[in-house]
Design an enzyme around this catalytic site. Structure first.
Site, PDB file in Angstrom:
ATOM      1  N   LYS A  70       0.856  -1.189   0.000  1.00  0.00           N
ATOM      2  CA  LYS A  70       0.000   0.000   0.000  1.00  0.00           C
ATOM      3  C   LYS A  70       0.886   1.230   0.000  1.00  0.00           C
ATOM      4  O   LYS A  70       1.845   1.304   0.775  1.00  0.00           O
ATOM      5  CB  LYS A  70      -0.885   0.005   1.242  1.00  0.00           C
ATOM      6  CG  LYS A  70      -1.901   1.130   1.254  1.00  0.00           C
ATOM      7  CD  LYS A  70      -2.632   1.281   2.579  1.00  0.00           C
ATOM      8  CE  LYS A  70      -3.410   0.063   2.949  1.00  0.00           C
ATOM      9  NZ  LYS A  70      -4.174   0.237   4.204  1.00  0.00           N
ATOM     10  N   CYS A  87      -0.210  15.037  -6.011  1.00  0.00           N
ATOM     11  CA  CYS A  87      -0.671  14.322  -7.204  1.00  0.00           C
ATOM     12  C   CYS A  87      -1.832  13.388  -6.859  1.00  0.00           C
ATOM     13  O   CYS A  87      -1.793  12.677  -5.860  1.00  0.00           O
ATOM     14  CB  CYS A  87       0.484  13.504  -7.788  1.00  0.00           C
ATOM     15  SG  CYS A  87       0.019  12.491  -9.197  1.00  0.00           S
ATOM     16  N   CYS A  89      -3.200  11.744  -9.822  1.00  0.00           N
ATOM     17  CA  CYS A  89      -3.308  10.939 -11.047  1.00  0.00           C
ATOM     18  C   CYS A  89      -2.328   9.774 -11.067  1.00  0.00           C
ATOM     19  O   CYS A  89      -2.402   8.927 -11.947  1.00  0.00           O
ATOM     20  CB  CYS A  89      -3.090  11.811 -12.283  1.00  0.00           C
ATOM     21  SG  CYS A  89      -1.379  12.308 -12.573  1.00  0.00           S
ATOM     22  N   CYS A  98       2.629  16.862  -7.214  1.00  0.00           N
ATOM     23  CA  CYS A  98       2.213  17.028  -8.608  1.00  0.00           C
ATOM     24  C   CYS A  98       3.346  17.660  -9.402  1.00  0.00           C
ATOM     25  O   CYS A  98       3.971  18.620  -8.950  1.00  0.00           O
ATOM     26  CB  CYS A  98       0.977  17.931  -8.656  1.00  0.00           C
ATOM     27  SG  CYS A  98       0.468  18.416 -10.315  1.00  0.00           S
ATOM     28  N   HIS A 102      -0.487  15.204 -14.968  1.00  0.00           N
ATOM     29  CA  HIS A 102      -1.927  14.965 -15.154  1.00  0.00           C
ATOM     30  C   HIS A 102      -2.434  15.579 -16.455  1.00  0.00           C
ATOM     31  O   HIS A 102      -3.386  15.081 -17.044  1.00  0.00           O
ATOM     32  CB  HIS A 102      -2.724  15.498 -13.944  1.00  0.00           C
ATOM     33  CG  HIS A 102      -2.536  16.952 -13.706  1.00  0.00           C
ATOM     34  ND1 HIS A 102      -1.587  17.459 -12.857  1.00  0.00           N
ATOM     35  CD2 HIS A 102      -3.168  18.016 -14.241  1.00  0.00           C
ATOM     36  CE1 HIS A 102      -1.660  18.786 -12.851  1.00  0.00           C
ATOM     37  NE2 HIS A 102      -2.615  19.138 -13.691  1.00  0.00           N
TER      38      HIS A 102
HETATM   39  S1  FES Z   1      -2.171  15.354 -10.351  1.00  0.00           S
HETATM   40 FE1  FES Z   1      -0.685  13.894 -10.891  1.00  0.00          FE
HETATM   41  S2  FES Z   1       0.855  15.084 -11.759  1.00  0.00           S
HETATM   42 FE2  FES Z   1      -0.643  16.511 -11.230  1.00  0.00          FE
END
Ligand code: FES
Length: 123
Positions: A70, A87, A89, A98, A102
């Protein structure tokens, strides 16, 4: 002719089916084959497009800490400072922060993910 066990009655004649009159001529084939080929190619392209938009194996994390059961990150509020961008994504090279990956992910997949931004009210 009669049916056993029934009174001796004549059988009604079987109805004759009219011929459909359908014949596939060379001219029909010259139209039908290209239409079928175009329909098959169109179906393939639509299917390919729809499959590309959906996930391949439904995993969101393809690269980050794959040896861990996890992935968890924890931060103290006092250490965040005035602003932190995390982040969501799972594509960032600086995960858990981030790095803008994304944007490319959204363009390629039609998704709409973005970061989690935490900031102090007066920042
Ligand atoms: S939300 Fe993943 S790089 Fe921006």
């Amino acid at each position: 002719m009669s049916t056993p066990g029934l009174p001796n009655m004549p059988m009604p004649p079987l109805p004759t089916l009219p011929s459909s009159g359908f014949k596939l001529s060379k001219e029909h084939l010259l139209v039908a084959v290209p239409v079928a080929v175009v329909a098959a190619i169109g179906g393939f392209l639509v299917s390919h497009y729809l499959n590309r938009r959906s996930c391949k194996n439904c995993m969101v994390n393809m690269t980050i800490s794959k040896d861990s059961p996890k992935v968890v990150h924890s931060f103290d509020m006092e250490d965040i400072g005035t602003k932190a961008v995390y982040c969501r994504c799972w594509k960032s090279k600086k995960f858990p922060y981030c790095d803008g990956a994304h944007t490319k992910h959204n363009e390629e997949t039609g998704d709409n993910v973005g970061p989690l931004i935490i900031k102090k009210k007066d920042a």
